[in-house]
Design an enzyme around this catalytic site. Sequence first.
Site, mmCIF file in Angstrom:
data_model
loop_
_atom_site.group_PDB
_atom_site.id
_atom_site.type_symbol
_atom_site.label_atom_id
_atom_site.label_comp_id
_atom_site.label_asym_id
_atom_site.label_seq_id
_atom_site.Cartn_x
_atom_site.Cartn_y
_atom_site.Cartn_z
ATOM 1 N N ARG A 1 -11.641 -13.074 -9.844
ATOM 2 C CA ARG A 1 -11.687 -11.746 -10.455
ATOM 3 C C ARG A 1 -10.665 -11.601 -11.589
ATOM 4 O O ARG A 1 -10.918 -10.915 -12.579
ATOM 5 C CB ARG A 1 -11.431 -10.672 -9.381
ATOM 6 C CG ARG A 1 -11.658 -9.267 -9.867
ATOM 7 C CD ARG A 1 -11.381 -8.236 -8.785
ATOM 8 N NE ARG A 1 -9.996 -8.299 -8.338
ATOM 9 C CZ ARG A 1 -9.447 -7.487 -7.453
ATOM 10 N NH1 ARG A 1 -10.169 -6.549 -6.886
ATOM 11 N NH2 ARG A 1 -8.190 -7.607 -7.097
ATOM 12 N N ASP B 1 0.830 -1.211 0.000
ATOM 13 C CA ASP B 1 0.000 0.000 0.000
ATOM 14 C C ASP B 1 0.868 1.266 0.000
ATOM 15 O O ASP B 1 0.504 2.273 -0.601
ATOM 16 C CB ASP B 1 -0.960 0.003 1.199
ATOM 17 C CG ASP B 1 -2.079 -1.040 1.050
ATOM 18 O OD1 ASP B 1 -2.323 -1.498 -0.084
ATOM 19 O OD2 ASP B 1 -2.698 -1.388 2.071
ATOM 20 N N LYS C 1 -20.522 2.132 0.917
ATOM 21 C CA LYS C 1 -21.124 2.255 -0.411
ATOM 22 C C LYS C 1 -22.291 3.224 -0.348
ATOM 23 O O LYS C 1 -23.027 3.236 0.646
ATOM 24 C CB LYS C 1 -21.644 0.885 -0.887
ATOM 25 C CG LYS C 1 -20.530 -0.127 -1.082
ATOM 26 C CD LYS C 1 -21.052 -1.523 -1.372
ATOM 27 C CE LYS C 1 -19.847 -2.458 -1.532
ATOM 28 N NZ LYS C 1 -20.215 -3.881 -1.492
ATOM 29 N N GLU D 1 -17.068 -12.430 -1.574
ATOM 30 C CA GLU D 1 -15.753 -12.726 -1.043
ATOM 31 C C GLU D 1 -15.737 -14.163 -0.548
ATOM 32 O O GLU D 1 -16.610 -14.562 0.215
ATOM 33 C CB GLU D 1 -15.508 -11.767 0.124
ATOM 34 C CG GLU D 1 -14.108 -11.359 0.336
ATOM 35 C CD GLU D 1 -13.530 -10.495 -0.766
ATOM 36 O OE1 GLU D 1 -14.278 -10.031 -1.660
ATOM 37 O OE2 GLU D 1 -12.304 -10.310 -0.733
ATOM 38 N N LYS E 1 -14.919 -5.142 5.392
ATOM 39 C CA LYS E 1 -14.070 -5.523 4.265
ATOM 40 C C LYS E 1 -13.401 -6.845 4.623
ATOM 41 O O LYS E 1 -12.463 -6.893 5.400
ATOM 42 C CB LYS E 1 -13.027 -4.449 3.973
ATOM 43 C CG LYS E 1 -12.232 -4.764 2.730
ATOM 44 C CD LYS E 1 -11.471 -3.569 2.213
ATOM 45 C CE LYS E 1 -10.813 -3.906 0.888
ATOM 46 N NZ LYS E 1 -9.860 -5.015 0.974
ATOM 47 N N LYS F 1 -9.226 1.430 5.190
ATOM 48 C CA LYS F 1 -8.298 0.361 5.612
ATOM 49 C C LYS F 1 -7.789 0.604 7.031
ATOM 50 O O LYS F 1 -7.302 1.688 7.340
ATOM 51 C CB LYS F 1 -7.097 0.321 4.660
ATOM 52 C CG LYS F 1 -7.423 -0.230 3.285
ATOM 53 C CD LYS F 1 -6.935 -1.677 3.167
ATOM 54 C CE LYS F 1 -7.109 -2.212 1.773
ATOM 55 N NZ LYS F 1 -5.867 -2.413 1.068
ATOM 56 N N SER G 1 -11.822 -2.911 -8.495
ATOM 57 C CA SER G 1 -11.184 -2.877 -7.188
ATOM 58 C C SER G 1 -11.892 -1.801 -6.360
ATOM 59 O O SER G 1 -13.003 -1.388 -6.719
ATOM 60 C CB SER G 1 -9.701 -2.558 -7.368
ATOM 61 O OG SER G 1 -9.049 -2.572 -6.128
ATOM 62 N N LEU G 2 -11.292 -1.348 -5.290
ATOM 63 C CA LEU G 2 -11.865 -0.262 -4.493
ATOM 64 C C LEU G 2 -10.772 0.759 -4.211
ATOM 65 O O LEU G 2 -9.613 0.382 -3.991
ATOM 66 C CB LEU G 2 -12.375 -0.788 -3.147
ATOM 67 C CG LEU G 2 -13.643 -1.641 -3.140
ATOM 68 C CD1 LEU G 2 -13.828 -2.283 -1.773
ATOM 69 C CD2 LEU G 2 -14.861 -0.801 -3.488
ATOM 70 N N GLU H 1 -20.195 -1.771 5.568
ATOM 71 C CA GLU H 1 -20.048 -3.218 5.787
ATOM 72 C C GLU H 1 -18.577 -3.541 6.001
ATOM 73 O O GLU H 1 -17.710 -2.682 5.837
ATOM 74 C CB GLU H 1 -20.630 -4.003 4.605
ATOM 75 C CG GLU H 1 -19.952 -3.728 3.294
ATOM 76 C CD GLU H 1 -20.725 -4.300 2.108
ATOM 77 O OE1 GLU H 1 -21.188 -5.442 2.166
ATOM 78 O OE2 GLU H 1 -20.859 -3.569 1.112
HETATM 79 P P1 NAD Z 1 -8.804 -4.256 -2.184
HETATM 80 O O1 NAD Z 1 -8.674 -5.554 -1.490
HETATM 81 O O2 NAD Z 1 -8.189 -3.086 -1.547
HETATM 82 O O3 NAD Z 1 -10.342 -3.924 -2.422
HETATM 83 C C1 NAD Z 1 -11.162 -4.487 -3.423
HETATM 84 C C2 NAD Z 1 -11.711 -5.810 -3.044
HETATM 85 O O4 NAD Z 1 -12.286 -5.804 -1.764
HETATM 86 C C3 NAD Z 1 -12.838 -6.258 -3.924
HETATM 87 O O5 NAD Z 1 -12.368 -6.825 -5.108
HETATM 88 C C4 NAD Z 1 -13.555 -7.249 -3.056
HETATM 89 O O6 NAD Z 1 -13.156 -8.538 -3.368
HETATM 90 C C5 NAD Z 1 -13.066 -6.952 -1.667
HETATM 91 N N1 NAD Z 1 -14.117 -6.804 -0.674
HETATM 92 C C6 NAD Z 1 -14.090 -7.340 0.570
HETATM 93 N N2 NAD Z 1 -15.181 -7.068 1.245
HETATM 94 C C7 NAD Z 1 -15.955 -6.334 0.418
HETATM 95 C C8 NAD Z 1 -17.232 -5.757 0.551
HETATM 96 N N3 NAD Z 1 -17.926 -5.854 1.692
HETATM 97 N N4 NAD Z 1 -17.729 -5.067 -0.489
HETATM 98 C C9 NAD Z 1 -17.031 -4.945 -1.642
HETATM 99 N N5 NAD Z 1 -15.811 -5.472 -1.834
HETATM 100 C C10 NAD Z 1 -15.282 -6.160 -0.809
HETATM 101 O O7 NAD Z 1 -8.312 -4.300 -3.620
HETATM 102 P P2 NAD Z 1 -7.606 -5.422 -4.423
HETATM 103 O O8 NAD Z 1 -7.445 -4.835 -5.757
HETATM 104 O O9 NAD Z 1 -8.312 -6.695 -4.286
HETATM 105 O O10 NAD Z 1 -6.239 -5.608 -3.725
HETATM 106 C C11 NAD Z 1 -5.399 -4.579 -3.404
HETATM 107 C C12 NAD Z 1 -4.925 -4.833 -2.005
HETATM 108 O O11 NAD Z 1 -4.459 -6.175 -1.890
HETATM 109 C C13 NAD Z 1 -3.766 -3.957 -1.650
HETATM 110 O O12 NAD Z 1 -4.203 -2.774 -1.043
HETATM 111 C C14 NAD Z 1 -2.958 -4.827 -0.727
HETATM 112 O O13 NAD Z 1 -3.431 -4.661 0.594
HETATM 113 C C15 NAD Z 1 -3.277 -6.223 -1.190
HETATM 114 N N6 NAD Z 1 -2.182 -6.729 -2.050
HETATM 115 C C16 NAD Z 1 -1.079 -7.130 -1.423
HETATM 116 C C17 NAD Z 1 -0.009 -7.613 -2.151
HETATM 117 C C18 NAD Z 1 1.198 -8.069 -1.427
HETATM 118 O O14 NAD Z 1 2.183 -8.433 -2.086
HETATM 119 N N7 NAD Z 1 1.206 -8.106 -0.114
HETATM 120 C C19 NAD Z 1 -0.076 -7.663 -3.543
HETATM 121 C C20 NAD Z 1 -1.244 -7.246 -4.165
HETATM 122 C C21 NAD Z 1 -2.293 -6.763 -3.403
#
Ligand code: NAD
Length: 338
Positions: A142, A43, A297, A179, A121, A321, A88-89, A119
């Site tokens: 996805r 992040d 949302k 999820e 995450k 977050k 994504s979000l 809600e």
């Molecule tokens: P994200 O996890 O920040 O947010 C989007 C996702 O949240 C959606 O696709 C959905 O699956 C999920 N979600 C969970 N609860 C939800 C709800 N109630 N309503 C809607 N959506 C919900 O985004 P992302 O694109 O999935 O991933 C990015 C994040 O993943 C990064 O911020 C990081 O924290 C993590 N990441 C980590 C690494 C690593 O190497 N550690 C690599 C890639 C991503």
Amino acid sequence: AANAQSAPSEARERHAELAELLDDANWRYYVLDSPTVSDAEYDGWMREILALEERHPDLRTPDSPTQKVGAPVSTEFTPVDHLQRMESLDNAFDDDDLAAWQARAERLIEADPGPYLCELKIDGLAVALVYEKGRLVRGATRGDGNTGDDITPNIRTLGDVPHRLTGDDVPDLLEVRGEVFLPVEGFKKLNEQLMDAGKPPFANPRNSAAGSLRQKDPRVTAQRPLRMIVHGVGKWEGSGPLPGTQSAVYERLRDLGLPVSDRYKVVESLDEIRGFVAHYNDHRHEPEYEIDGVVVKIDRIPVQRQLGSTSRAPRWAIAFKYPPEEVTTKLLDIQVNV
Ligand code: NAD
């Protein structure tokens, strides 16, 4: 030669460096289910590259990690196109980010965007399910948002996922997103079993869920106590229009037999959103699954449509977050990478 508009070479080099780090982390996280850096570090890189692009917009090319969702699908599964792009979000890390998100929505629609649905995450992985005439015909990850891995046989092993929708008002075609996760208890047990068998444990519940779901042999998936909670609709055809609010959609999905969270709350104001965020910050381990924040949302679907999306995320939702915790490593008292 660089013109006056383009980013200085220092910024360009740092941008390229960050893009490579992020692309590599995405590959390890989404495709290999085995990250080597923490989410907080990831992040941090993402925030830095976003700030660079803010200052030097010419760095914001379509192949930048800031413009993409997830990672391309692996070669182990059949690729499948989603009926509607999965996004994504955008993230909020503090109160100012949250207020800025709400203010932007208000400015864009020139009205109060409330009420809001708050809600949890869930720290799992996003999956889309397709029902045709009430029958489950497909489950997919996805992937890059447009194309995911076809994991239908694995999805069918989840007790939460109905193979047939219930009720007499079933839509002709339904694509829902949600999820898939492993409850913390199940994660701990699985890691104990893996270690007893001399195999490496998973770094956290999210990776254990992803690794369990993306198995070549669905019998392995069937042995993992995976759960699912649905949190969105991609496609809805037949059986009347989609209800007018996110919360009414959830209740409609619940009536169809789909697993919906019982921890969401509809609130009227930014202050009440703050209250929900603060509550779960203090009760982070109350749910049986791991959470990494709160998703807010805009409840009214017509307002969601009006606001639309950027290249990778809807403008009508935001993920608040929570700061990182080293809880999983503490729980297990073992040394893992993340
Ligand atoms: P994200 O996890 O920040 O947010 C989007 C996702 O949240 C959606 O696709 C959905 O699956 C999920 N979600 C969970 N609860 C939800 C709800 N109630 N309503 C809607 N959506 C919900 O985004 P992302 O694109 O999935 O991933 C990015 C994040 O993943 C990064 O911020 C990081 O924290 C993590 N990441 C980590 C690494 C690593 O190497 N550690 C690599 C890639 C991503």
